[in-house]
Scaffold this motif. Structure first.
Motif, PDB file in Angstrom:
ATOM      1  N   LEU A 121      34.843  44.104  42.247  1.00 23.51           N
ATOM      2  CA  LEU A 121      36.257  43.935  41.887  1.00 23.51           C
ATOM      3  C   LEU A 121      36.398  43.528  40.417  1.00 23.51           C
ATOM      4  O   LEU A 121      37.274  44.027  39.705  1.00 23.51           O
ATOM      5  CB  LEU A 121      36.898  42.871  42.788  1.00 23.51           C
ATOM      6  N   THR A 122      35.517  42.625  39.975  1.00 25.60           N
ATOM      7  CA  THR A 122      35.574  42.176  38.576  1.00 25.60           C
ATOM      8  C   THR A 122      35.249  43.318  37.628  1.00 25.60           C
ATOM      9  O   THR A 122      35.903  43.483  36.588  1.00 25.60           O
ATOM     10  CB  THR A 122      34.586  41.001  38.358  1.00 25.60           C
ATOM     11  N   SER A 143      41.844  43.002  42.152  1.00 24.12           N
ATOM     12  CA  SER A 143      40.825  42.869  41.112  1.00 24.12           C
ATOM     13  C   SER A 143      41.188  41.769  40.126  1.00 24.12           C
ATOM     14  O   SER A 143      40.307  41.104  39.582  1.00 24.12           O
ATOM     15  CB  SER A 143      40.671  44.169  40.331  1.00 24.12           C
ATOM     16  N   THR A 155      35.799  46.451  38.056  1.00 27.07           N
ATOM     17  CA  THR A 155      36.956  47.341  37.983  1.00 27.07           C
ATOM     18  C   THR A 155      37.996  46.783  37.013  1.00 27.07           C
ATOM     19  O   THR A 155      38.448  47.486  36.100  1.00 27.07           O
ATOM     20  CB  THR A 155      37.587  47.500  39.381  1.00 27.07           C
ATOM     21  N   ALA A 156      38.378  45.515  37.198  1.00 23.79           N
ATOM     22  CA  ALA A 156      39.450  44.945  36.376  1.00 23.79           C
ATOM     23  C   ALA A 156      39.067  44.918  34.904  1.00 23.79           C
ATOM     24  O   ALA A 156      39.869  45.304  34.042  1.00 23.79           O
ATOM     25  CB  ALA A 156      39.769  43.544  36.875  1.00 23.79           C
ATOM     26  N   GLY A 208      39.088  47.924  44.447  1.00 22.91           N
ATOM     27  CA  GLY A 208      39.626  47.297  43.231  1.00 22.91           C
ATOM     28  C   GLY A 208      40.599  48.177  42.491  1.00 22.91           C
ATOM     29  O   GLY A 208      41.456  47.693  41.762  1.00 22.91           O
TER      30      GLY A 208
END
Lengths: 500, 166
Positions: A77-78, A485, A80-81, A169
């Motif tokens: 998720l991190t 995300s 992606t962001a 994400g």
């Protein structure tokens, strides 16, 4: 107890960001080759510089953070962001070098607008922009619409567990096929086939509506990428007004709706399960909301005596409504006309349409049709509970690809996302008002940015305050990734500070 | 004699001005469309894109520096425009006189101007793009760094493969 992230976690995040940046760097070679082919040597240099810087960053990340660990959920998720932010900064370089953007911030604004498939633009003198730069603007929408990370998933990633968190994400919580890599590849293949078909149709329409052969190909390709990905950029400053053609409008309406449909339904359509389209809760919600919002916009326009005949009403009112509801942002009227002519009722109808958006697992942003369906089903449930005897057991179902029982978990998740979106729209509107814009204008523009629509009532302009540009960039980013995300980044920051 | 001539010119100017249509910008037309609806206006700007032909008429979009407005004109008038603005070209600057429509009934709601008279104020021309040597030098430096990093990356992967084999 909160666990502090370790060096290995940051290494994994950095390594995979590097992979994604390399993907973006290679994507920049497409407009570079177009520029070389067309003899646009100055723009070719802009892309050569942009691609080099992006690839340098990609390689540095890969060398410094080299790892062969597979990705954990929070890392995915991190990745992606953060990738989306890096992508914005790096994709803006060739735009800024062209000299058509007043500042690097403006170029970043358009870059995020493209990637998040919003369509708000701060470009100056668009009508004299090179073809290759225009291709890059529209390609950003195509890449962002399918998902930057999906590129990486399709071509680079091996670890399945982490791959799914990266996929989620990017605001896609539904798998089409059991394997996530196959799902990512299906999305790309479907999009490419639609790209060939849609661009060909638009090319023909352009050619028979007076464009030269080469221009019709260029406009066909650009318009398809922006319409199917519900983006809203156009190669000319007048949006769809430039073409003065109802045929263009009909074809783009069809493509916009196609882009707002869940990729799961595309899958059903491809495998002959056509009935599924009409049984699906999202399709039904779309038709009902289109009817209700059409009535609101229609009443608004009728009471303000904006259009004198039905055809004008359809070409202006209905087109703008579809563009807003699908989150595209194509317009057949000038931004300022929304405020000077449409009246408050029609504008509210448009704001509601923008705030809802299209289907889940599509290229649109905003709250999404499925959550609206869940909201109304929950409301009906509560009314039923109040009427029926206490012992009565109510089971509410939703047909979305399969039968889904409406349980508390689903309701809670849907209502939370709705609440977060409403907050996001309100924060942007408040920022607009603090910076001196009227309430309705601020709400319209804020909703358009956060819901990744791209329709403007005239606020978005190179001369608007830098603070508002930054607010809209954040809204576009958060709105496109649907919060998960972003919360992951916040979680990592908090864990780094307070974890043990 | 001189004062009589000045007076004559002043009166002539006033007389001629009254007969002329109102000179407008795209900003005025878009923001106050109802005020100019069905009025004769004079509008000036650069022809952009290309002429979109429709039977005996054509559409030409004209940008005055703020926004572009669609003009509906005859093929004869259209043929007077030689250059249309794009990346390689600066379009002809044209001045037109015509009737403005906020929501044209003939063109199902378009905001347009039906042109009665057109004249080319300034011929367009091919735009020259000067090659930027500073950008070229920057690219060469970046490309060298990129090649170096690429080699480093390959070496690192080879080293990794070797250690795995052991």
């Amino acid at each position: 107890m909160i666990l502090r992230p370790q060096a290995k976690n940051f290494k994994t995040i950095g390594y995979y960001i590097g992979k994604i940046l390399i993907g973006i760097g290679f994507a920049e070679l497409i407009p570079f080759l177009v520029a070389i082919f067309l003899g646009e040597f100055e723009p070719a240099l802009d892309f050569a510089i942009g691609a080099s810087i992006t690839l340098i960053f990609g390689f540095i990340f890969q060398i410094v953070f080299f790892t062969d660990r597979s990705i954990e959920k929070i890392e995915g998720l991190t990745i992606t962001a953060i990738s989306w932010l890096f992508a914005m900064f790096l994709a803006a370089i060739p735009l800024y070098l062209s000299g058509h953007w007043a500042s690097y911030l403006d170029a970043c604004f358009d870059s995020m607008s493209g990637l998040a498939t919003t369509g708000l633009a701060l470009v100056n003198d668009l009508d004299h922009l090179s073809i290759s730069h225009n291709i890059w603007r529209h390609l950003l929408m195509f890449i962002g619409g399918q998902g930057i990370v999906i590129v990486a998933l399709s071509f680079f990633t091996k670890g399945l567990s982490g791959a799914f968190s990266m996929y989620v994400g990017e605001a896609r919580d539904e798998k089409i096929l059991p394997n996530i890599i196959h799902t990512a590849r299906f999305i790309w293949i479907t999009s490419l086939i639609y790209f060939i078909l849609g661009s060909s149709v638009l090319t023909l329409v352009g050619y028979f509506n007076g464009l030269s052969f080469f221009s019709s190909i260029f406009h066909g390709v650009c318009l398809f990428m922006a319409a199917f990905d519900t983006g809203g950029f156009t190669p000319q400053s007048q949006s769809i007004i430039f073409y003065h053609s109802w045929v263009f409008e009909v074809v783009t309406i069809f493509i916009m709706i196609l882009g707002a449909v869940n990729f799961n339904l595309h899958y059903c359509l491809w495998y002959g399960r056509r009935r599924e389209i009409f049984k699906d809760a999202e399709t039904k919600t779309f038709l009902v909301s289109l009817g209700v919002l059409g009535l609101i916009v229609g009443l608004g326009l009728f009471s303000a005596h904006v259009y004198s005949d039905n055809l004008s009403f359809l070409r202006k009112g209905f087109y703008q409504l579809i563009s807003a509801h699908t989150g595209t942002g194509y317009a057949t009227l000038y931004a300022k006309q929304f405020i000077s002519e449409w009246g408050d009722v029609a504008l509210m109808g448009m704001i509601l349409a923008m705030s809802i958006g299209g289907a889940t697992c599509s290229t649109t942003g905003a709250i999404k049709l499925l959550r609206i369906n869940v909201l109304f089903k929950t409301l009906v449930n509560e009314i039923k509970k109040a009427i029926l005897p206490e012992r009565a057991v109510i089971v509410q179902k939703i047909h979305h690809i399969k039968e889904i029982i409406l349980n508390d978990k689903l309701v809670k998740a849907s209502l939370l996302v709705i609440l977060l979106y409403v907050t996001l729209y309100a924060v942007g509107a408040l920022a607009g008002m603090i910076l001196g814009y009227p309430f309705l204008n601020s709400l319209f523009e804020s909703t358009s940015a956060a819901a990744n629509v791209g329709l403007s009532c005239g606020i978005t302009d190179p001369s608007m305050p830098n603070a508002l540009k930054i607010v809209y960039i954040i809204q576009m980013w958060v709105g496109r990734l649907e919060f998960v995300s972003i919360f992951a980044i916040l979680g990592v920051i908090i864990a780094s500070l307070k974890g043990k | 004699m001189k004062s009589k001539l000045v007076l004559f010119l002043f009166i002539s100017f006033c007389f001629v001005s009254l007969g002329f249509a109102q000179r407008v910008t795209s900003k005025e037309l878009i923001e106050n469309a109802a005020g100019y609806d069905l009025k004769e206006v004079v509008y000036q700007g650069e022809a952009i894109g290309e002429a979109l032909e429709r039977a005996d008429h054509c559409w030409v979009n004209v940008h005055d520096g703020n926004a572009a407005v669609g003009l509906w004109l005859s093929q004869d008038d259209c043929s007077k425009i030689n250059f249309f603005g794009d990346y390689n070209t600066t379009g002809d600057t044209i001045e037109i006189k015509g009737v403005f429509h906020r929501s044209c009934t003939q063109h199902s709601g378009e905001l347009d101007i039906h042109v009665a008279e057109l004249r080319v104020v300034e011929q367009g021309a091919k735009r020259e793009h000067i090659f930027n040597r500073k950008k070229m030098n920057l690219f060469l430096v970046l490309f060298s760094v990129l090649c170096l990093l690429w080699i480093l990356q390959i070496l690192k992967l080879l080293q990794r493969k070797k250690s795995l084999r052991r």
